[in-house]
Design a protein around this motif. Structure first.
Motif, PDB file in Angstrom:
ATOM      1  N   GLY A  73      11.955   1.705  12.715  1.00 67.04           N
ATOM      2  CA  GLY A  73      12.451   2.263  13.969  1.00 67.04           C
ATOM      3  C   GLY A  73      11.427   3.091  14.714  1.00 67.04           C
ATOM      4  O   GLY A  73      11.746   3.763  15.683  1.00 67.04           O
ATOM      5  N   LYS A  74      10.182   3.056  14.300  1.00 64.71           N
ATOM      6  CA  LYS A  74       9.130   3.839  14.944  1.00 64.71           C
ATOM      7  C   LYS A  74       8.247   2.988  15.852  1.00 64.71           C
ATOM      8  O   LYS A  74       7.181   3.393  16.249  1.00 64.71           O
ATOM      9  CB  LYS A  74       8.258   4.515  13.890  1.00 64.71           C
ATOM     10  CG  LYS A  74       9.025   5.513  13.055  1.00 64.71           C
ATOM     11  CD  LYS A  74       8.151   6.136  12.023  1.00 64.71           C
ATOM     12  CE  LYS A  74       8.958   7.104  11.164  1.00 64.71           C
ATOM     13  NZ  LYS A  74       8.154   7.681  10.107  1.00 64.71           N
ATOM     14  N   GLN A  75       8.733   1.792  16.181  1.00 64.13           N
ATOM     15  CA  GLN A  75       7.963   0.888  17.031  1.00 64.13           C
ATOM     16  C   GLN A  75       7.957   1.408  18.462  1.00 64.13           C
ATOM     17  O   GLN A  75       8.967   1.858  18.977  1.00 64.13           O
ATOM     18  CB  GLN A  75       8.549  -0.509  16.993  1.00 64.13           C
ATOM     19  CG  GLN A  75       7.782  -1.512  17.813  1.00 64.13           C
ATOM     20  CD  GLN A  75       8.407  -2.897  17.732  1.00 64.13           C
ATOM     21  OE1 GLN A  75       9.546  -3.049  17.345  1.00 64.13           O
ATOM     22  NE2 GLN A  75       7.635  -3.900  18.087  1.00 64.13           N
TER      23      GLN A  75
ATOM     24  N   VAL B  12       0.828  -1.196   0.000  1.00 62.09           N
ATOM     25  CA  VAL B  12       0.000   0.000   0.000  1.00 62.09           C
ATOM     26  C   VAL B  12       0.873   1.262   0.000  1.00 62.09           C
ATOM     27  O   VAL B  12       0.514   2.277  -0.590  1.00 62.09           O
ATOM     28  CB  VAL B  12      -0.945  -0.011   1.226  1.00 62.09           C
ATOM     29  CG1 VAL B  12      -1.719   1.276   1.334  1.00 62.09           C
ATOM     30  CG2 VAL B  12      -1.893  -1.178   1.138  1.00 62.09           C
ATOM     31  N   CYS B  13       2.062   1.183   0.607  1.00 59.02           N
ATOM     32  CA  CYS B  13       2.950   2.344   0.676  1.00 59.02           C
ATOM     33  C   CYS B  13       3.606   2.657  -0.670  1.00 59.02           C
ATOM     34  O   CYS B  13       4.223   3.695  -0.839  1.00 59.02           O
ATOM     35  CB  CYS B  13       4.023   2.140   1.741  1.00 59.02           C
ATOM     36  SG  CYS B  13       5.283   0.927   1.317  1.00 59.02           S
TER      37      CYS B  13
ATOM     38  N   CYS C 155       4.718  -3.810   4.527  1.00 58.86           N
ATOM     39  CA  CYS C 155       5.939  -4.481   4.089  1.00 58.86           C
ATOM     40  C   CYS C 155       7.096  -4.028   4.978  1.00 58.86           C
ATOM     41  O   CYS C 155       6.923  -3.243   5.905  1.00 58.86           O
ATOM     42  CB  CYS C 155       6.238  -4.169   2.628  1.00 58.86           C
ATOM     43  SG  CYS C 155       6.660  -2.451   2.330  1.00 58.86           S
ATOM     44  N   SER C 156       8.287  -4.513   4.686  1.00 58.94           N
ATOM     45  CA  SER C 156       9.443  -4.161   5.512  1.00 58.94           C
ATOM     46  C   SER C 156       9.845  -2.697   5.359  1.00 58.94           C
ATOM     47  O   SER C 156      10.551  -2.160   6.206  1.00 58.94           O
ATOM     48  CB  SER C 156      10.624  -5.053   5.153  1.00 58.94           C
ATOM     49  OG  SER C 156      10.982  -4.867   3.803  1.00 58.94           O
ATOM     50  N   LYS C 157       9.386  -2.038   4.332  1.00 55.57           N
ATOM     51  CA  LYS C 157       9.729  -0.624   4.132  1.00 55.57           C
ATOM     52  C   LYS C 157       8.845   0.300   4.983  1.00 55.57           C
ATOM     53  O   LYS C 157       9.267   1.389   5.350  1.00 55.57           O
ATOM     54  CB  LYS C 157       9.589  -0.262   2.654  1.00 55.57           C
ATOM     55  CG  LYS C 157      10.238   1.029   2.289  1.00 55.57           C
ATOM     56  CD  LYS C 157      10.331   1.162   0.802  1.00 55.57           C
ATOM     57  CE  LYS C 157      11.225   2.336   0.466  1.00 55.57           C
ATOM     58  NZ  LYS C 157      11.474   2.419  -0.959  1.00 55.57           N
ATOM     59  N   CYS C 158       7.635  -0.147   5.308  1.00 54.70           N
ATOM     60  CA  CYS C 158       6.721   0.717   6.062  1.00 54.70           C
ATOM     61  C   CYS C 158       6.330   0.145   7.427  1.00 54.70           C
ATOM     62  O   CYS C 158       5.624   0.803   8.187  1.00 54.70           O
ATOM     63  CB  CYS C 158       5.473   1.007   5.246  1.00 54.70           C
ATOM     64  SG  CYS C 158       4.505  -0.447   4.807  1.00 54.70           S
ATOM     65  N   HIS C 159       6.782  -1.056   7.778  1.00 59.02           N
ATOM     66  CA  HIS C 159       6.440  -1.664   9.064  1.00 59.02           C
ATOM     67  C   HIS C 159       7.185  -0.943  10.185  1.00 59.02           C
ATOM     68  O   HIS C 159       8.376  -0.672  10.061  1.00 59.02           O
ATOM     69  CB  HIS C 159       6.804  -3.147   9.063  1.00 59.02           C
ATOM     70  CG  HIS C 159       6.229  -3.897  10.212  1.00 59.02           C
ATOM     71  ND1 HIS C 159       6.775  -3.855  11.476  1.00 59.02           N
ATOM     72  CD2 HIS C 159       5.134  -4.688  10.304  1.00 59.02           C
ATOM     73  CE1 HIS C 159       6.054  -4.601  12.283  1.00 59.02           C
ATOM     74  NE2 HIS C 159       5.056  -5.109  11.593  1.00 59.02           N
TER      75      HIS C 159
END
Length: 69
Positions: free
Chosen positions: A45-47, A17-18, A36-40
């Motif tokens: 690092g925004k977890q 979707v990103c 995906c790994s680009k927006c997760h």
């Protein structure tokens, strides 16, 4: 290996979707995913870790006597 029992394996694209696009091999065509790994958050690092009801403090208090030995 038996013939004519395996699905067709082909190159396909996974679209997030990103907007991130990944080319992989799969038995399906044109896979669309929500994350995906680009927006997760884990990978970006925004977890945020949420400590519900002070569980970390209770754990540390319970086992602090073993740390000091």
């Amino acid at each position: 290996m038996k013939t004519d029992i395996h699905p067709d394996y082909q190159k396909t694209t996974i679209q997030c979707v990103c907007g991130n696009t990944i080319e992989v091999g799969s038995t399906k065509q044109d896979i669309r995913v929500e994350i995906c790994s680009k927006c997760h958050p884990f990978f970006t690092g925004k977890q945020k870790l949420v400590d519900t009801a002070g569980r970390i403090e209770r754990f540390r208090k319970k086992y602090e006597k073993f740390q000091n030995q």
